[in-house]
Design a protein around this motif. Structure first.
Motif: not given
Length: 74
Positions: A57-74
């Protein structure tokens, strides 16, 4: 056939020492970042094919946001 040899004398000046000090700090920070489990997870996901990412359920451009989702809020 030509051979070229270049001998550069080791720089032992004050600025060389300072730059070596900051290079060592920078290298240490890079090693700390590379050993972060989230960075390793992002690298693992990035190594997957697009089809494998789609199954998760991921796209390549979503990897960083998925992995670091608990570390930052956008």
């Amino acid at each position: 056939m030509a051979n070229i040899t270049t001998n550069n004398p080791a720089s032992t000046g004050f600025l060389s020492g300072i730059s070596g000090f900051f290079a060592a700090i920078g290298n240490g920070l890079v090693k700390i970042a590379e050993n972060d489990s989230r960075v390793q997870r992002a690298q693992t996901l990035n190594a997957l094919s697009d089809a494998e990412l789609a199954q998760r359920g991921l796209k390549r451009d979503e990897i960083v946001a998925h992995v670091f989702r608990s570390s930052y809020y956008v």
